[in-house]
Design an enzyme around this catalytic site. Structure first.
Site, short mmCIF file in Angstrom:
data_model
loop_
_atom_site.label_atom_id
_atom_site.label_comp_id
_atom_site.label_asym_id
_atom_site.label_seq_id
_atom_site.Cartn_x
_atom_site.Cartn_y
_atom_site.Cartn_z
N PHE A 24 0.85 -1.20 0.00
CA PHE A 24 0.00 0.00 0.00
C PHE A 24 0.89 1.26 0.00
O PHE A 24 1.90 1.30 0.69
CB PHE A 24 -0.87 -0.01 1.26
CG PHE A 24 -2.17 0.72 1.16
CD1 PHE A 24 -3.36 0.04 0.90
CD2 PHE A 24 -2.22 2.10 1.34
CE1 PHE A 24 -4.56 0.71 0.83
CE2 PHE A 24 -3.43 2.78 1.28
CZ PHE A 24 -4.60 2.08 1.02
N PHE A 59 -1.21 -3.40 7.69
CA PHE A 59 -1.98 -4.22 8.63
C PHE A 59 -1.58 -5.69 8.55
O PHE A 59 -1.65 -6.42 9.55
CB PHE A 59 -3.48 -4.06 8.33
CG PHE A 59 -4.38 -4.50 9.44
CD1 PHE A 59 -4.48 -3.75 10.61
CD2 PHE A 59 -5.14 -5.66 9.33
CE1 PHE A 59 -5.30 -4.15 11.64
CE2 PHE A 59 -5.97 -6.06 10.36
CZ PHE A 59 -6.06 -5.31 11.51
N ILE A 84 -0.50 6.56 5.65
CA ILE A 84 -0.69 8.00 5.45
C ILE A 84 -2.11 8.37 5.88
O ILE A 84 -3.09 7.74 5.43
CB ILE A 84 -0.45 8.39 3.97
CG1 ILE A 84 0.96 7.93 3.54
CG2 ILE A 84 -0.62 9.89 3.77
CD1 ILE A 84 1.29 8.18 2.07
N HIS A 90 -9.53 4.97 10.07
CA HIS A 90 -8.83 3.77 9.61
C HIS A 90 -7.33 3.88 9.85
O HIS A 90 -6.67 2.91 10.25
CB HIS A 90 -9.13 3.56 8.12
CG HIS A 90 -8.76 2.20 7.61
ND1 HIS A 90 -9.28 1.03 8.15
CD2 HIS A 90 -7.92 1.80 6.62
CE1 HIS A 90 -8.77 0.00 7.51
NE2 HIS A 90 -7.94 0.43 6.59
N ARG A 129 10.36 11.51 3.91
CA ARG A 129 11.02 10.46 4.71
C ARG A 129 11.40 9.22 3.90
O ARG A 129 11.81 8.22 4.45
CB ARG A 129 10.09 10.07 5.88
CG ARG A 129 10.04 11.16 6.94
CD ARG A 129 8.80 11.08 7.81
NE ARG A 129 8.83 12.15 8.82
CZ ARG A 129 8.56 13.43 8.58
NH1 ARG A 129 8.25 13.83 7.35
NH2 ARG A 129 8.61 14.32 9.55
N1 INI Z 1 -2.33 0.23 4.45
C1 INI Z 1 -1.13 0.87 4.45
O1 INI Z 1 -0.07 0.21 4.41
N2 INI Z 1 -1.09 2.22 4.48
C2 INI Z 1 -2.23 2.99 4.54
O2 INI Z 1 -2.11 4.24 4.56
C3 INI Z 1 -3.47 2.33 4.56
N3 INI Z 1 -4.71 3.11 4.62
O3 INI Z 1 -4.62 4.33 4.84
O4 INI Z 1 -5.78 2.58 4.49
C4 INI Z 1 -3.50 0.92 4.51
N4 INI Z 1 -4.66 0.25 4.51
C5 INI Z 1 -4.75 -1.13 4.13
C6 INI Z 1 -4.47 -2.08 5.29
O5 INI Z 1 -3.08 -2.13 5.57
C7 INI Z 1 -4.91 -3.51 4.94
O6 INI Z 1 -4.21 -3.95 3.82
C8 INI Z 1 -6.41 -3.58 4.67
O7 INI Z 1 -7.13 -3.01 5.74
C9 INI Z 1 -6.85 -5.06 4.51
O8 INI Z 1 -6.60 -5.79 5.70
#
Ligand code: INI
Length: 157
Positions: A24, A59, A84, A90, A129
């Site tokens: 992501f 996550f 971010i 969330h 960063r």
């Molecule tokens: N995952 C990230 O790595 N960065 C983010 O900013 C982000 N936002 O903002 O939603 C994000 N969401 C996805 C999350 O990590 C999972 O992949 C998703 O919830 C499915 O489990």
């Protein structure tokens, strides 16, 4: 009498490293990965001893880190991601839980896990960063992993 100081010296850091990367915000995370790989290689870690594991987002990083730790193949694990802030809560869940999860694996498995998961308020802060004016947090995370490996080898010698 003299004080005993044990700290990593980046000399004895040859070993196996796994980098777990959340896809992501890939435009940021790929720069973190470049920084981490560059740092490991410049400290003498062989390419054959580096694995990169990709997961969907921050996550999912703790589960992959935990599975890697269970394999007991690595000297250290480096977690890289970019969370971010958006307009919803969330962000709080993803940033908080991913960092907590990574820490938990480090403590449960008694091995260094570097937290290179950016948690920032804006895309601009993320870009700063990941290889521009605030450095590269992927490179810093790799450096921390190397230092911990070196420190633990001295402590456990
Ligand atoms: N995952 C990230 O790595 N960065 C983010 O900013 C982000 N936002 O903002 O939603 C994000 N969401 C996805 C999350 O990590 C999972 O992949 C998703 O919830 C499915 O489990």
């Amino acid at each position: 009498m003299s004080v005993t100081v044990i700290e990593g010296d980046f000399v004895n850091v040859d070993g196996k490293y796994t980098i777990v990367v959340g896809r992501f915000n890939a435009f940021v995370v790929e720069s973190l990965l470049d920084g981490a790989l560059d740092t490991l290689k410049r400290h003498g870690v062989k390419e054959d001893n580096i694995r990169v594991i990709r997961v969907p987002g921050a996550f999912e990083i703790p589960l992959a880190v935990q599975k890697v730790a269970q394999q007991k193949k690595d000297d250290a694990i480096i977690a890289l991601g970019a969370v971010i802030r958006g307009g919803t809560p969330h962000f709080e869940y993803v940033s908080g839980e991913s960092s907590k999860g990574v820490l938990q694996v480090m403590m449960d498995h008694d091995m260094p896990v570097s937290n290179g998961i950016l948690t920032v308020n804006s895309i601009e802060q993320a870009v700063e960063r990941s290889g521009t004016k605030m450095g590269n947090k992927g490179a810093e995370a790799a450096l921390s992993a190397l230092e911990m490996v070196s420190m633990l080898r001295q402590l456990e010698a």
